[in-house]
Design an enzyme around this catalytic site. Structure first.
Site, short mmCIF file in Angstrom:
data_model
loop_
_atom_site.label_atom_id
_atom_site.label_comp_id
_atom_site.label_asym_id
_atom_site.label_seq_id
_atom_site.Cartn_x
_atom_site.Cartn_y
_atom_site.Cartn_z
CG HIS A 97 -2.78 45.95 -107.41
ND1 HIS A 97 -3.26 46.44 -106.22
CD2 HIS A 97 -3.27 44.68 -107.52
CE1 HIS A 97 -4.02 45.51 -105.64
NE2 HIS A 97 -4.04 44.44 -106.40
CG ASP A 99 -4.17 50.34 -106.98
OD1 ASP A 99 -3.43 49.42 -107.39
OD2 ASP A 99 -5.35 50.48 -107.39
CG ASP A 130 -6.04 42.65 -103.11
OD1 ASP A 130 -5.25 42.53 -104.07
OD2 ASP A 130 -7.22 43.03 -103.26
CD GLU A 164 -6.49 44.84 -109.29
OE1 GLU A 164 -7.06 43.81 -109.67
OE2 GLU A 164 -6.69 45.35 -108.16
CD GLU A 165 -7.80 46.52 -105.19
OE1 GLU A 165 -8.96 46.34 -105.62
OE2 GLU A 165 -7.17 45.65 -104.57
CD GLU A 193 -4.94 40.65 -107.61
OE1 GLU A 193 -5.44 40.57 -106.46
OE2 GLU A 193 -4.75 41.74 -108.18
CG HIS A 379 -11.10 44.53 -101.20
ND1 HIS A 379 -11.77 44.82 -102.37
CD2 HIS A 379 -9.80 44.43 -101.57
CE1 HIS A 379 -10.92 44.87 -103.38
NE2 HIS A 379 -9.71 44.63 -102.90
#
Length: 407
Positions: A97, A99, A130, A164-165, A193, A379
């Site tokens: 992903h 995003d 990520d 995805e997030e 991932e 994150h």
């Protein structure tokens, strides 16, 4: 003159161990520079979910130049890409992903989260681990593989999304819906991932637990707190049931999965003052469940406890994904060998952690695993990835694809 050293079946008959190692080091070094450069470009895109901010246009330009057939499968304002090289089977997929989650307060960052910054052996930026770092490694791996093997057997594809997030409703699942409608299946898929724990290559995720969330509303009767007999306090009535839910043993897991876990994530009641008994209690909870429990079984047990305690309530359920697992077979074994060749490590297989888009891809893929770098600052503020890991990571992806297409 005879050359000494063990010969490898995948190399020329005269290649020694030293020559093979030298060729591999050169390949990793070349992949390193290309991967870091692309990762920097991707981090510069402010692709906060569900936006891609130009990431997919950049990727399409590169993959099309490499000979991939690039198909946009956008839905609900989400941008998705299915890019394929080759026509036959097996079909090997690299998925990820573009995003990222919001960076949060910028004053917490040492450097601009959307300006890739190198310092002390790390590449910093939102999405560095990520998963713009591993995504860059995948794209470079795909480009290098098809350049070296333009007439390869089977097909290699990339499945990319910008959702995805976020809600994950119109992202990877939209591409999977299209593939299913066309009767297309994926033989093996690696999701990029960040799975490594301490060193690149120490962990591969070969499955994930299911995720079931509930929004519980317990009803009471609002009144003045000095006259509790005139009302009904939903906090008081619900506490025994909530305590029982928190303490319940749902299952004991199995040899591959940890036990099912029930966690409260938010509890709210009240009007904002101290002298009012509230009329409602709102509770959010999440259950990460192993294959030893089922969605219907979990829901039935929750309702049975709430009913037994005489609560007046509603529950809104949301299923994010069922558990899935890929047994040790062609994909896992190939990835294990490739990781060992590049890093010298024997990766552990794990099903721990949160959900990923692997749960959707498993609907159309025979085998799905996740593998990527160490998740440092994922994150959080100052998200980063080890610079020295990006070249080896790309080499692992490239070699795994090659091995899977030639088995």
């Amino acid at each position: 003159m005879r050359r000494h050293g063990r010969r490898h079946p995948s190399t020329s008959c005269c290649e020694t161990d030293a020559e093979l190692q030298g060729r591999r080091v050169a390949s990793v070094n070349a992949a390193q520079n290309e991967t870091v450069a692309l990762a920097r470009q991707l981090i510069a895109c402010r692709s906060v979910t569900p936006h891609d901010d130009g990431c997919l246009d950049l990727i399409v330009t590169r993959l099309a130049a490499a000979g991939f057939r690039c198909e946009r499968i956008d839905r609900g304002g989400v941008r998705n890409l299915w890019a394929r090289h080759g026509h036959g089977t097996p079909l090997i997929c690299l998925a990820g992903h573009v995003d990222v989650v919001p960076p949060g307060p910028l004053e917490g960052w040492t450097s601009d989260p959307f300006v890739a910054t190198e310092r002390e052996g790390y590449l910093y930026g939102r999405g560095a681990s990520d998963m713009k770092g591993p995504l860059a490694a995948m794209i470079v791996a795909a480009e290098r593989f098809v350049a070296a093997h333009p007439g390869h057997a089977g097909s290699v594809a990339l499945l990319l999304t910008s959702d995805e997030e976020g809600a994950a409703i119109d992202g990877t699942v939209a591409v999977v819906d299209v593939l299913q409608s066309r009767g297309e299946t994926i033989d093996a898929c690696i999701v990029g991932e960040p799975t490594s724990m301490r060193r690149l290559g120490d962990t591969v995720k070969n499955g994930r637990r299911g995720s079931l969330s509930g929004a519980l509303t317990v009803k009471g009767t609002q009144c003045h707190i000095a006259y509790p007999e005139r009302g009904r306090n939903p906090i008081h009535t619900a506490l025994p049931a909530l305590a029982e839910l928190a303490a319940l043993e749902w299952d004991r897991g199995n040899e591959h999965f940890p036990p099912t876990s029930f966690q409260f994530s938010n509890v709210h009641a009240g009007t904002g003052t101290v002298n009012v008994i509230p009329g409602l209690l709102e509770v959010l909870f999440n259950i990460r469940f192993s294959p030893e429990s089922t969605v219907d079984g979990i829901m039935a047990r929750v309702h049975a406890i709430l009913d037994r305690h005489g609560l007046e309530y509603d529950v809104a359920w949301s299923l994010a994904g069922e558990p899935y697992m890929t047994e040790r077979g062609r994909l896992v074994s190939t990835l294990e060998r490739t990781i060992a060749d590049v890093t010298g490590l024997a990766p552990a297989l794990s099903t721990s952690g949160g959900t990923s888009d692997g749960r959707f891809i498993a609907r159309v893929a025979t085998e799905v695993v996740e593998f990527g770098p160490v998740a440092e600052g994922m994150h959080g503020v100052d998200e980063r990835v080890r610079l020295a890991d990006l070249g080896p990571l790309s080499a692992i992806y490239e070699r795994a694809v090659g091995a899977l297409l030639t088995l």
